[in-house]
Design a protein around this motif. Sequence first.
Motif, PDB file in Angstrom:
ATOM      1  N   GLY A 160       0.788  -1.225   0.000  1.00 59.59           N
ATOM      2  CA  GLY A 160       0.000   0.000   0.000  1.00 59.59           C
ATOM      3  C   GLY A 160       0.822   1.277   0.000  1.00 59.59           C
ATOM      4  N   MET A 161       2.133   1.164   0.178  1.00 54.33           N
ATOM      5  CA  MET A 161       2.990   2.357   0.207  1.00 54.33           C
ATOM      6  C   MET A 161       3.277   2.828  -1.219  1.00 54.33           C
ATOM      7  SD  MET A 161       6.766   2.802   1.994  1.00 54.33           S
ATOM      8  CE  MET A 161       6.125   2.350   3.603  1.00 54.33           C
ATOM      9  N   GLU A 162       3.345   4.138  -1.395  1.00 54.35           N
ATOM     10  CA  GLU A 162       3.727   4.682  -2.689  1.00 54.35           C
ATOM     11  C   GLU A 162       5.151   4.228  -3.040  1.00 54.35           C
ATOM     12  OE1 GLU A 162       2.212   6.514  -4.937  1.00 54.35           O
ATOM     13  OE2 GLU A 162       0.322   6.946  -3.912  1.00 54.35           O
ATOM     14  N   TYR A 163       5.340   3.898  -4.303  1.00 53.98           N
ATOM     15  CA  TYR A 163       6.629   3.352  -4.745  1.00 53.98           C
ATOM     16  C   TYR A 163       7.786   4.297  -4.433  1.00 53.98           C
ATOM     17  CZ  TYR A 163      10.168   1.509  -7.944  1.00 53.98           C
ATOM     18  OH  TYR A 163      11.332   1.015  -8.489  1.00 53.98           O
ATOM     19  N   VAL A 164       7.615   5.575  -4.733  1.00 49.74           N
ATOM     20  CA  VAL A 164       8.703   6.536  -4.497  1.00 49.74           C
ATOM     21  C   VAL A 164       8.971   6.696  -3.006  1.00 49.74           C
ATOM     22  CG1 VAL A 164       8.396   7.803  -6.661  1.00 49.74           C
ATOM     23  CG2 VAL A 164       7.034   8.437  -4.662  1.00 49.74           C
ATOM     24  N   ASP A 165       7.918   6.619  -2.183  1.00 44.08           N
ATOM     25  CA  ASP A 165       8.112   6.727  -0.735  1.00 44.08           C
ATOM     26  C   ASP A 165       8.853   5.505  -0.203  1.00 44.08           C
ATOM     27  OD1 ASP A 165       6.747   9.114  -0.801  1.00 44.08           O
ATOM     28  OD2 ASP A 165       4.816   8.252  -0.197  1.00 44.08           O
TER      29      ASP A 165
ATOM     30  N   ILE B 275      11.027   3.702  -1.841  1.00 39.12           N
ATOM     31  CA  ILE B 275      12.432   3.830  -2.247  1.00 39.12           C
ATOM     32  C   ILE B 275      13.194   4.716  -1.261  1.00 39.12           C
ATOM     33  CG2 ILE B 275      13.976   4.761  -4.003  1.00 39.12           C
ATOM     34  CD1 ILE B 275      11.969   3.920  -6.114  1.00 39.12           C
ATOM     35  N   ALA B 276      12.612   5.870  -0.929  1.00 44.47           N
ATOM     36  CA  ALA B 276      13.281   6.809  -0.026  1.00 44.47           C
ATOM     37  C   ALA B 276      13.421   6.222   1.377  1.00 44.47           C
ATOM     38  CB  ALA B 276      12.499   8.120   0.026  1.00 44.47           C
ATOM     39  N   SER B 277      12.351   5.547   1.852  1.00 42.90           N
ATOM     40  CA  SER B 277      12.376   4.990   3.202  1.00 42.90           C
ATOM     41  C   SER B 277      13.408   3.875   3.343  1.00 42.90           C
ATOM     42  CB  SER B 277      10.987   4.468   3.563  1.00 42.90           C
ATOM     43  OG  SER B 277      10.989   3.818   4.814  1.00 42.90           O
ATOM     44  N   MET B 278      13.472   2.989   2.375  1.00 39.36           N
ATOM     45  CA  MET B 278      14.394   1.864   2.461  1.00 39.36           C
ATOM     46  C   MET B 278      15.830   2.264   2.165  1.00 39.36           C
ATOM     47  SD  MET B 278      12.388  -0.319   3.536  1.00 39.36           S
ATOM     48  CE  MET B 278      13.558  -1.654   3.613  1.00 39.36           C
ATOM     49  N   ARG B 279      16.010   3.329   1.415  1.00 42.63           N
ATOM     50  CA  ARG B 279      17.367   3.810   1.132  1.00 42.63           C
ATOM     51  C   ARG B 279      18.047   4.261   2.416  1.00 42.63           C
ATOM     52  NH1 ARG B 279      17.464   8.136  -3.387  1.00 42.63           N
ATOM     53  NH2 ARG B 279      16.882   6.282  -4.617  1.00 42.63           N
ATOM     54  N   GLU B 280      17.274   4.820   3.345  1.00 39.65           N
ATOM     55  CA  GLU B 280      17.838   5.239   4.637  1.00 39.65           C
ATOM     56  C   GLU B 280      18.341   4.046   5.437  1.00 39.65           C
ATOM     57  OE1 GLU B 280      14.795   7.390   6.609  1.00 39.65           O
ATOM     58  OE2 GLU B 280      14.846   9.113   5.236  1.00 39.65           O
ATOM     59  N   LYS B 281      17.755   2.865   5.196  1.00 41.71           N
ATOM     60  CA  LYS B 281      18.173   1.652   5.892  1.00 41.71           C
ATOM     61  C   LYS B 281      19.284   0.912   5.137  1.00 41.71           C
ATOM     62  CE  LYS B 281      13.483   0.882   7.671  1.00 41.71           C
ATOM     63  NZ  LYS B 281      13.772   1.098   9.114  1.00 41.71           N
ATOM     64  N   GLY B 282      19.652   1.429   3.962  1.00 37.07           N
ATOM     65  CA  GLY B 282      20.681   0.779   3.176  1.00 37.07           C
ATOM     66  C   GLY B 282      20.159  -0.349   2.304  1.00 37.07           C
ATOM     67  N   ILE B 283      18.869  -0.315   1.994  1.00 36.80           N
ATOM     68  CA  ILE B 283      18.245  -1.353   1.169  1.00 36.80           C
ATOM     69  C   ILE B 283      17.669  -0.697  -0.081  1.00 36.80           C
ATOM     70  CG2 ILE B 283      16.457  -3.133   1.089  1.00 36.80           C
ATOM     71  CD1 ILE B 283      16.689  -3.401   4.084  1.00 36.80           C
ATOM     72  N   TYR B 284      17.778  -1.404  -1.203  1.00 35.37           N
ATOM     73  CA  TYR B 284      17.275  -0.885  -2.468  1.00 35.37           C
ATOM     74  C   TYR B 284      15.912  -1.506  -2.782  1.00 35.37           C
ATOM     75  CZ  TYR B 284      22.152   0.452  -2.934  1.00 35.37           C
ATOM     76  OH  TYR B 284      23.401   0.976  -2.711  1.00 35.37           O
ATOM     77  N   VAL B 285      15.064  -0.721  -3.453  1.00 37.09           N
ATOM     78  CA  VAL B 285      13.740  -1.188  -3.873  1.00 37.09           C
ATOM     79  C   VAL B 285      13.627  -1.022  -5.380  1.00 37.09           C
ATOM     80  CG1 VAL B 285      11.248  -0.864  -3.670  1.00 37.09           C
ATOM     81  CG2 VAL B 285      12.698  -0.575  -1.659  1.00 37.09           C
ATOM     82  N   ILE B 286      13.279  -2.116  -6.065  1.00 39.14           N
ATOM     83  CA  ILE B 286      13.145  -2.094  -7.528  1.00 39.14           C
ATOM     84  C   ILE B 286      11.816  -2.736  -7.902  1.00 39.14           C
ATOM     85  CG2 ILE B 286      14.052  -2.985  -9.709  1.00 39.14           C
ATOM     86  CD1 ILE B 286      16.818  -2.861  -8.550  1.00 39.14           C
ATOM     87  N   ALA B 287      11.045  -2.072  -8.782  1.00 39.02           N
ATOM     88  CA  ALA B 287       9.782  -2.618  -9.295  1.00 39.02           C
ATOM     89  C   ALA B 287      10.088  -3.527 -10.476  1.00 39.02           C
ATOM     90  CB  ALA B 287       8.842  -1.495  -9.719  1.00 39.02           C
ATOM     91  N   ASN B 288       9.687  -4.783 -10.354  1.00 40.45           N
ATOM     92  CA  ASN B 288       9.946  -5.736 -11.441  1.00 40.45           C
ATOM     93  C   ASN B 288       8.671  -6.282 -12.066  1.00 40.45           C
ATOM     94  OD1 ASN B 288       9.156  -7.300  -9.258  1.00 40.45           O
ATOM     95  ND2 ASN B 288      10.484  -9.012  -9.789  1.00 40.45           N
ATOM     96  N   ASP B 289       7.495  -5.786 -11.610  1.00 36.75           N
ATOM     97  CA  ASP B 289       6.236  -6.261 -12.189  1.00 36.75           C
ATOM     98  C   ASP B 289       5.123  -5.275 -11.841  1.00 36.75           C
ATOM     99  OD1 ASP B 289       4.497  -7.821 -13.579  1.00 36.75           O
ATOM    100  OD2 ASP B 289       4.481  -9.498 -12.178  1.00 36.75           O
ATOM    101  N   THR B 290       4.017  -5.356 -12.580  1.00 31.61           N
ATOM    102  CA  THR B 290       2.849  -4.520 -12.302  1.00 31.61           C
ATOM    103  C   THR B 290       1.616  -5.405 -12.172  1.00 31.61           C
ATOM    104  OG1 THR B 290       2.417  -4.182 -14.674  1.00 31.61           O
ATOM    105  CG2 THR B 290       3.767  -2.525 -13.542  1.00 31.61           C
ATOM    106  N   GLY B 291       0.662  -4.946 -11.411  1.00 34.37           N
ATOM    107  CA  GLY B 291      -0.621  -5.609 -11.262  1.00 34.37           C
ATOM    108  C   GLY B 291      -1.714  -4.567 -11.311  1.00 34.37           C
ATOM    109  N   TYR B 292      -2.927  -4.972 -10.935  1.00 30.71           N
ATOM    110  CA  TYR B 292      -4.007  -3.988 -10.937  1.00 30.71           C
ATOM    111  C   TYR B 292      -5.001  -4.302  -9.825  1.00 30.71           C
ATOM    112  CZ  TYR B 292      -7.872  -1.018 -12.347  1.00 30.71           C
ATOM    113  OH  TYR B 292      -8.865  -0.061 -12.351  1.00 30.71           O
TER     114      TYR B 292
END
Length: 214
Positions: free
Chosen positions: A54-59, A61-78
């Motif tokens: 439920g979290m916005e994708y850009v949010d 990315i920013a939140s996990m970057r502070e923890k030293g973890i990367y977030v990448i979107a590899n699929d879409t749904g609806y």
Amino acid sequence: MDVKEFFGKFLSRYLFLHLLAMALFLILLCFGVQYALSAYTHHDEGIEVPDLYGMEYVDAIASMREKGIYVIANDTGYNKRMDADCILMQQPGAGTKVKEGRTIYVTINSTSSPKVRIPDLIDNSSYREAQARLTAIGFTLLEPKLVDGERDWVYGVMAGSRNLRAGDMVSIETPLMLVIGNGTSEDEDEEDMMLDAPSLIDGDTDEFVEIVED
């Protein structure tokens, strides 16, 4: 040297202490190697992955970057109940401990509803079968339109005023209407006309001839 003297030296206290020292050394070496590997790999240590659903994708990315973890979107749904670009799934899941620098792969909500191919239903299935197949895909069905034909036989599929064909791509959000037979066919109409016509077999043939001659 007799046998007794030989075994006496073999089982002497000096040899026993050497064997004991070697055994202790091996035990300490095993524990030392295990401790060193755990310290080197940071065993049982890591960053606990939060629930990103439920979290916005850009949010995210920013939140996990502070923890030293990367977030990448590899699929879409609806999911029509959620905003576009929200996270629907993640791997690894919430609660998993990962090392710093690990990548989390996520599925995000599409900005538009997906289009689905209309199956081969027209003049090829009953109303119940077509209804089951379309609702299983995710379509919403309106009240069917009745036309003259075999009862509950599918003669068409409509999206608004548009007649669809098998293979047409239609948004899953578009309500569909099935065109089905009402049980009245042309053959039945002809039979009804034959039954309504006066019988000439039981009538007077002479009268019939006279009418024809006139």
